[in-house]
Scaffold this active site. Structure first.
Site, PDB file in Angstrom:
ATOM      1  CD  GLU A 250      -3.016  -1.136   2.203  1.00  9.58           C
ATOM      2  OE1 GLU A 250      -2.846  -0.365   3.179  1.00  9.58           O
ATOM      3  OE2 GLU A 250      -3.975  -1.920   2.125  1.00  9.58           O
ATOM      4  CD  GLU A 355      -3.740  -6.204   3.663  1.00  7.06           C
ATOM      5  OE1 GLU A 355      -2.528  -6.177   3.343  1.00  7.06           O
ATOM      6  OE2 GLU A 355      -4.282  -5.332   4.382  1.00  7.06           O
TER       7      GLU A 355
END
Length: 521
Positions: A250, A355
């Site tokens: 991220e 995820e």
């Protein structure tokens, strides 16, 4: 005596093959959970369908958990229903890589906190033929928020460009590696592991801290590439091969200071330069040259930035990048059409969901919500949507967490498919666990998605569905029925199955026909 031995052998073989039902525990205002302890845990075995026989597995809000029912394909003379799904095994799409979850510090610590028997049952629940038959894992390179403290490898000495003190952490040695090895021993198929760095040591970063706004210092671009290579070497020496690497978890978090836990921000130009000049050549010129490299590892809306922008700026990056990793958290707000920037423009590259978890959004007051069917439904619908947009797999976040949704050093607690209660030496299988299993257990690696067309009246809501032809020579369809129970038909060429769908349920249907055998992979 001979008859006694024969009877005992027959009884044993049937007991081994028999399913073990859910040990039900009701939860207020929610669906049921299934409880496992050191002596008992539910199990489900996939039955092998013979020609024209159909096996249906159903989980529902009302409390079904992989409940089996049976049917038979009949000659297609006259459809019994105005609503039917038409399966076309001749039209094929992407090939599936797999499904799984993450071995974080938190997950492995929770696993290690219970008795040996219960540890075995948890691993079996996910990875054995009596469980969900996961075949993928994700593991953090160093620490993440789901650790007890912030750390990376080679934190000291600072400014150590040659990583002279790169050693695995106690968390690797005591928790993650033992759990992964137990998983590898149980799984009947190769477990493909995706590894990801949340943050390098702070001395490599402009912000000089694990969290917050930051960039990688230019003088450490090669050091950060070497950091990943050394991780591959250390895990390989421990007997754990890594299948894939992502280019930082991220990265948008470190661009806009979006979180209070481990992160590293990138601009697309700097990341493209790093991939082309450092990361790509370092991995491809090593003994780990076949490791998959995935860019992004962020939300859907970042794909135009991390992929399209990278390709536009440094087209040669495609020589190193195998695919795109994507996360789940903004999916309800962002169209899956974003994937087509990869799957249509560069069909040789894959997209993998790496995820997902529930309980992290600001309006979700309960980080762990026992028995939540809504969270299971959200998982199912997201997986169905992703698969229908050519994703090759879907990896859940923590394999297990404690009743609070941790440990997590940044208090970023979340839900998980299994919740471990070490005080009572038990673990709880959430509805999300079964949601995952409706895909992972029945859609093995190498399966190819095939075409499904829904026929219905204009007044009926669409079903959510996907279908695959598997290496086993079977067809597997997964259907979510959102609402009241109903009866539909499934057709394939000159055959049909009449199927009753429970209300608020997910069903996996597996069958074998001559049409499958003549349209093999």
């Amino acid at each position: 005596m001979y008859l006694l031995i024969v009877f005992a052998t027959f009884a044993l073989s049937n007991s081994v093959l028999a399913d073990r039902p859910c040990a039900v525990r009701t939860t207020p205002k929610e669906s049921v959970v299934c409880v496992c302890n050191a002596t008992y845990c539910d199990e489900i075995r996939r039955e092998i369908p013979t020609k024209d026989d159909v096996i249906i597995y159903t989980s529902s809000k009302s409390g079904f958990r992989f409940t089996k029912s049976y049917g038979k394909l009949q000659a297609l003379d006259l459809l019994d229903s105005s609503r039917f799904l038409e399966i076309d095994p001749t039209t094929k799409y992407q090939t599936i890589e797999g499904f799984g979850g993450a071995v974080t510090d938190a997950a492995s610590m929770n696993w290690k906190s219970v008795s040996d028997n219960l540890q075995d049952k948890l691993i079996n629940s996910y990875f054995s033929e009596d469980g969900l038959q996961y075949n993928m894992l994700r593991v953090p390179i160093g620490g993440s928020d789901f650790s007890t403290h912030a750390y990376a490898y080679n934190d000291l000495p600072e400014n150590d460009a040659f990583l002279t003190n790169f050693t695995l952490a106690p968390e690797d040695i005591m928790y993650k590696i033992p759990m992964i090895k137990r998983i590898m021993a149980v799984s009947r198929t190769a477990v493909h592991i995706v590894a990801t760095t949340w943050s390098p040591p702070p001395w490599m970063k402009t912000g000089r801290s694990f969290a917050g706004f930051s960039r990688l210092k230019q003088e450490y671009f090669q050091t950060y590439a070497d950091y990943h290579l050394k991780f591959l070497q250390k895990y390989n020496e421990s007997g754990i091969p890594i299948w894939g690497l992502t280019t930082t978890n991220e990265p948008i978090n470190g661009v806009f200071d979006l979180c209070n836990f481990n992160s590293l921000g990138w601009t697309v130009t700097k990341m493209a330069d790093w991939i082309v000049n450092n990361f790509g050549p370092t991995i491809r010129n090593s003994s780990f040259k076949d490791v998959k490299i995935m860019v992004g590892d962020d939300q859907r809306f970042t794909i135009p930035y991390w992929f399209i922008g990278m390709v536009a700026y440094r087209p040669e990056s495609l020589n190193y990048v195998d695919g795109v990793a994507v996360h789940y958290y903004t999916d309800q707000f962002i169209s899956p059409i974003a994937f087509e920037a990869v799957t249509k423009a560069h069909p040789e590259k894959f997209v993998l969901s790496t995820e997902a978890c529930e309980g992290t959004l600001p309006w979700q007051k309960n980080k762990v919500l026992l028995g939540s069917w809504q969270r299971a439904k959200t998982y199912v619908l997201d997986i169905l949507e992703d698969l229908n947009y050519n994703l090759v797999g879907w990896i859940d976040w923590n394999l297990c967490l404690d009743p609070r949704g941790g440990p997590n050093w940044a208090s970023n607690f979340a839900d998980a498919a299994i919740i471990v209660d070490k005080t009572n030496d038990e673990f709880i299988k959430q509805p999300m666990f079964y949601a995952m299993g409706h895909f992972s257990k029945f859609i093995p690696r190498g399966s190819k998605r095939i075409k499904v067309k829904e026929h219905k009246s204009i007044f009926e809501l669409s079903l959510r569905h996907v279908a695959f032809i598997t290496p086993r020579g079977t067809i597997v369809a997964v259907i979510y029925n959102d609402g009241r129970s109903q009866t539909i038909s499934i057709t394939i060429k000159n055959r049909q199955l009449k199927l009753k769908l429970e209300g608020d349920s997910v069903s996996t249907i597996e069958f074998q026909t001559d049409e499958v055998m003549t349209n093999n992979l």
